[in-house]
Design a protein around this motif. Structure first.
Motif, PDB file in Angstrom:
ATOM      1  N   LYS A  31       4.856 -27.560 -13.489  1.00  0.00           N
ATOM      2  CA  LYS A  31       3.793 -26.613 -13.187  1.00  0.00           C
ATOM      3  C   LYS A  31       2.456 -27.314 -12.975  1.00  0.00           C
ATOM      4  CE  LYS A  31       5.921 -22.720 -15.644  1.00  0.00           C
ATOM      5  NZ  LYS A  31       5.803 -21.796 -16.799  1.00  0.00           N
ATOM      6  N   THR A  32       2.258 -28.434 -13.648  1.00  0.00           N
ATOM      7  CA  THR A  32       0.968 -29.114 -13.576  1.00  0.00           C
ATOM      8  C   THR A  32       0.983 -30.316 -12.638  1.00  0.00           C
ATOM      9  OG1 THR A  32       1.538 -30.463 -15.512  1.00  0.00           O
ATOM     10  CG2 THR A  32       0.366 -28.396 -15.912  1.00  0.00           C
ATOM     11  N   LYS A  33       2.115 -30.626 -12.031  1.00  0.00           N
ATOM     12  CA  LYS A  33       2.214 -31.767 -11.134  1.00  0.00           C
ATOM     13  C   LYS A  33       1.258 -31.586  -9.960  1.00  0.00           C
ATOM     14  CE  LYS A  33       5.517 -34.375  -8.322  1.00  0.00           C
ATOM     15  NZ  LYS A  33       6.908 -34.425  -7.814  1.00  0.00           N
ATOM     16  N   ARG A  34       0.478 -32.603  -9.685  1.00  0.00           N
ATOM     17  CA  ARG A  34      -0.509 -32.546  -8.616  1.00  0.00           C
ATOM     18  C   ARG A  34      -0.045 -33.384  -7.433  1.00  0.00           C
ATOM     19  NH1 ARG A  34      -3.695 -28.427  -9.725  1.00  0.00           N
ATOM     20  NH2 ARG A  34      -5.619 -29.349  -8.911  1.00  0.00           N
ATOM     21  N   ILE A  35      -0.174 -32.847  -6.240  1.00  0.00           N
ATOM     22  CA  ILE A  35       0.233 -33.538  -5.026  1.00  0.00           C
ATOM     23  C   ILE A  35      -0.893 -33.412  -3.997  1.00  0.00           C
ATOM     24  CG2 ILE A  35       2.711 -33.204  -5.404  1.00  0.00           C
ATOM     25  CD1 ILE A  35       2.590 -30.809  -3.536  1.00  0.00           C
ATOM     26  N   PRO A  36      -0.895 -34.274  -2.977  1.00  0.00           N
ATOM     27  CA  PRO A  36      -1.921 -34.148  -1.934  1.00  0.00           C
ATOM     28  C   PRO A  36      -1.880 -32.772  -1.280  1.00  0.00           C
ATOM     29  CG  PRO A  36      -0.830 -36.256  -1.771  1.00  0.00           C
ATOM     30  CD  PRO A  36      -0.049 -35.457  -2.778  1.00  0.00           C
ATOM     31  N   ALA A  37      -3.055 -32.233  -1.002  1.00  0.00           N
ATOM     32  CA  ALA A  37      -3.166 -30.847  -0.527  1.00  0.00           C
ATOM     33  C   ALA A  37      -2.722 -30.654   0.915  1.00  0.00           C
ATOM     34  CB  ALA A  37      -4.619 -30.386  -0.671  1.00  0.00           C
ATOM     35  N   TYR A  38      -2.418 -31.719   1.632  1.00  0.00           N
ATOM     36  CA  TYR A  38      -2.343 -31.642   3.092  1.00  0.00           C
ATOM     37  C   TYR A  38      -0.965 -31.306   3.662  1.00  0.00           C
ATOM     38  CZ  TYR A  38      -6.357 -34.351   1.660  1.00  0.00           C
ATOM     39  OH  TYR A  38      -7.472 -34.779   0.994  1.00  0.00           O
ATOM     40  N   VAL A  39       0.108 -31.616   2.942  1.00  0.00           N
ATOM     41  CA  VAL A  39       1.454 -31.421   3.476  1.00  0.00           C
ATOM     42  C   VAL A  39       2.017 -30.105   2.946  1.00  0.00           C
ATOM     43  CG1 VAL A  39       3.755 -32.386   3.741  1.00  0.00           C
ATOM     44  CG2 VAL A  39       1.775 -33.911   3.550  1.00  0.00           C
ATOM     45  N   ILE A  40       2.132 -29.105   3.838  1.00  0.00           N
ATOM     46  CA  ILE A  40       2.613 -27.784   3.441  1.00  0.00           C
ATOM     47  C   ILE A  40       4.111 -27.654   3.677  1.00  0.00           C
ATOM     48  CG2 ILE A  40       2.375 -25.304   3.850  1.00  0.00           C
ATOM     49  CD1 ILE A  40      -0.518 -25.887   4.728  1.00  0.00           C
ATOM     50  N   ASP A  41       4.576 -28.152   4.810  1.00  0.00           N
ATOM     51  CA  ASP A  41       6.018 -28.100   5.101  1.00  0.00           C
ATOM     52  C   ASP A  41       6.381 -29.163   6.121  1.00  0.00           C
ATOM     53  OD1 ASP A  41       8.566 -27.164   4.709  1.00  0.00           O
ATOM     54  OD2 ASP A  41       8.399 -25.512   6.150  1.00  0.00           O
ATOM     55  N   VAL A 180      -0.085 -39.118  10.256  1.00  0.00           N
ATOM     56  CA  VAL A 180      -1.056 -39.996   9.601  1.00  0.00           C
ATOM     57  C   VAL A 180      -2.295 -39.150   9.316  1.00  0.00           C
ATOM     58  CG1 VAL A 180      -2.437 -42.089   9.763  1.00  0.00           C
ATOM     59  CG2 VAL A 180      -0.167 -42.013  10.832  1.00  0.00           C
ATOM     60  N   ILE A 181      -2.537 -38.878   8.057  1.00  0.00           N
ATOM     61  CA  ILE A 181      -3.650 -38.025   7.646  1.00  0.00           C
ATOM     62  C   ILE A 181      -4.762 -38.913   7.113  1.00  0.00           C
ATOM     63  CG2 ILE A 181      -4.369 -36.148   6.123  1.00  0.00           C
ATOM     64  CD1 ILE A 181      -1.369 -35.290   6.109  1.00  0.00           C
ATOM     65  N   VAL A 182      -5.920 -38.829   7.734  1.00  0.00           N
ATOM     66  CA  VAL A 182      -7.059 -39.664   7.333  1.00  0.00           C
ATOM     67  C   VAL A 182      -8.076 -38.781   6.615  1.00  0.00           C
ATOM     68  CG1 VAL A 182      -8.753 -41.372   8.066  1.00  0.00           C
ATOM     69  CG2 VAL A 182      -6.662 -41.045   9.418  1.00  0.00           C
ATOM     70  N   THR A 183      -8.394 -39.125   5.370  1.00  0.00           N
ATOM     71  CA  THR A 183      -9.277 -38.308   4.547  1.00  0.00           C
ATOM     72  C   THR A 183     -10.355 -39.160   3.879  1.00  0.00           C
ATOM     73  OG1 THR A 183      -9.318 -36.753   2.675  1.00  0.00           O
ATOM     74  CG2 THR A 183      -7.705 -38.525   2.585  1.00  0.00           C
ATOM     75  N   ARG A 184     -11.466 -38.515   3.520  1.00  0.00           N
ATOM     76  CA  ARG A 184     -12.515 -39.225   2.786  1.00  0.00           C
ATOM     77  C   ARG A 184     -12.001 -39.640   1.415  1.00  0.00           C
ATOM     78  NH1 ARG A 184     -17.535 -38.251   5.319  1.00  0.00           N
ATOM     79  NH2 ARG A 184     -17.393 -36.520   6.807  1.00  0.00           N
ATOM     80  N   ASN A 185     -11.434 -38.672   0.711  1.00  0.00           N
ATOM     81  CA  ASN A 185     -10.740 -38.932  -0.547  1.00  0.00           C
ATOM     82  C   ASN A 185      -9.730 -37.807  -0.752  1.00  0.00           C
ATOM     83  OD1 ASN A 185     -12.371 -36.776  -1.836  1.00  0.00           O
ATOM     84  ND2 ASN A 185     -13.995 -38.308  -1.719  1.00  0.00           N
ATOM     85  N   ILE A 186      -8.636 -38.123  -1.382  1.00  0.00           N
ATOM     86  CA  ILE A 186      -7.521 -37.183  -1.474  1.00  0.00           C
ATOM     87  C   ILE A 186      -7.871 -35.996  -2.364  1.00  0.00           C
ATOM     88  CG2 ILE A 186      -5.133 -36.878  -2.245  1.00  0.00           C
ATOM     89  CD1 ILE A 186      -4.585 -39.743  -1.419  1.00  0.00           C
ATOM     90  N   ASN A 187      -7.572 -34.803  -1.855  1.00  0.00           N
ATOM     91  CA  ASN A 187      -7.701 -33.569  -2.626  1.00  0.00           C
ATOM     92  C   ASN A 187      -6.325 -33.230  -3.195  1.00  0.00           C
ATOM     93  OD1 ASN A 187      -8.706 -31.133  -3.665  1.00  0.00           O
ATOM     94  ND2 ASN A 187      -8.137 -30.032  -1.803  1.00  0.00           N
ATOM     95  N   TRP A 188      -6.269 -32.934  -4.487  1.00  0.00           N
ATOM     96  CA  TRP A 188      -5.002 -32.701  -5.164  1.00  0.00           C
ATOM     97  C   TRP A 188      -4.850 -31.222  -5.528  1.00  0.00           C
ATOM     98  CZ3 TRP A 188      -1.955 -37.007  -5.390  1.00  0.00           C
ATOM     99  CH2 TRP A 188      -2.599 -38.239  -5.214  1.00  0.00           C
TER     100      TRP A 188
END
Length: 309
Positions: A31-41, A180-188
């Motif tokens: 339930k608390t596992k955090r993953i990058p916000a960018y990959v939905i499917d 290839v996702i380029v971000t300033r810093n990863i959002n979890w």
């Protein structure tokens, strides 16, 4: 004997308590596992996703597994001399967004700074063009063998990895497949957040598909933002163009394959769906690769840009 029975009785309870505690921990961890916000499917055809985190100067590789998106490895990278947020040609900044590798280049006849291999990205994509961003030649490439140690900000906008790392990743960098996702810093975010978003996104896509299949022009156009743009067409030109298509083409079925869904790393309310679309009519079938850029506003999904190849 009494003491022995007490011990025998206690041991199963002792171990079952640990097993229960372990199960509770695993449930809470999920339930608390955090993953990058960018990959939905992602479809089964996509095995790897690369996330370039400018803040940590790190290129992460994630993979899709039965247990979800997991980190496989990471490596140092160098970005543009002027940082990130590319807007103009020659600004020496690395673009931020969701990109795809287009091909692999033979660097044997190129400048030594490109190293052992180079993989161009599809910058500027439809969303970049929508926002008036210009430039070209944004690659993932290697380094000069005589100067292998590049500072964190040392390219003209490309992403530079060591030659050794590029060799190791050769099978994972697949044209028109690898994101290839380029971000300033990863959002979890949590996996539950992604699941809820996936459900809503899939629902919007299915409603859009049905409106197109059934020739429901009014519902179809209701999915398009008034600020929509595709190539040289704005919303009103697009509406007129689609109206003529709806009148002249009778669709029997529409099939989506290789569906990818992403959340934009810069704009939290912007999303991308990339897929292969097959339109079946009485006259035959038409297959193309399509990208739809969506804006989520007040729980409503609107298409702000799209392109097809």
């Amino acid at each position: 004997m009494k003491i022995m029975l007490t011990k025998l009785f206690f041991l199963p309870v002792f171990f079952s308590s640990f097993a229960l505690a372990d199960n509770i921990y695993n449930d809470q961890h999920q339930k608390t596992k955090r993953i990058p916000a960018y990959v939905i499917d992602l479809p089964s055809s996509v095995s790897d996703i690369f996330i370039a985190d400018a803040a940590s100067e790190t290129m992460f590789r994630y993979s899709k597994t039965r247990d979800g998106i997991i980190k496989k490895d990471e490596r140092y990278m160098s970005i543009g001399l002027e940082g990130v947020g590319k807007k103009f040609s020659g600004d020496q900044k690395t673009p931020l967004g969701i990109y795809f590798i287009t091909k692999k280049l033979d660097t044997s006849n190129l400048a030594p700074k490109y190293g052992i291999a180079a993989y161009p990205l599809d910058y500027p994509n439809a969303w970049d063009k929508y926002n008036g961003r210009t430039g070209y030649g944004i690659w993932i490439h290697g380094v000069d063998e005589k100067k292998p140690n590049r500072p964190p900000q040392d390219t003209d906008g490309c992403l530079a990895l060591s030659n050794q790392e590029l060799l190791l990743l050769e099978k994972n960098l697949r044209p028109d497949v690898t994101p290839v996702i380029v971000t300033r810093n990863i959002n979890w975010v949590s996996e539950e957040d992604i699941k809820r978003l996936r459900f809503d996104f899939q629902k919007a896509l299915e409603m859009w598909r049905i409106s197109l299949k059934e020739g429901d022009l009014s519902t179809y156009l209701s999915f398009y933002d008034k600020k929509f743009q595709s190539g040289d067409m704005d919303f009103y030109q697009w509406s007129e163009y689609q109206s003529k298509l709806f009148e002249n083409v009778k669709i029997e079925d529409i099939v989506f394959e290789n569906m990818m869904m992403f959340s934009d790393p810069e704009e939290s309310d912007l999303f991308l769906s990339k897929f292969t679309q097959t339109v079946r009519t009485i006259d035959g079938s038409l297959k193309n690769n399509k990208r739809l850029y969506w804006r989520l506003s007040s729980n409503q999904w609107y298409i702000v840009s799209e392109d097809s190849t």
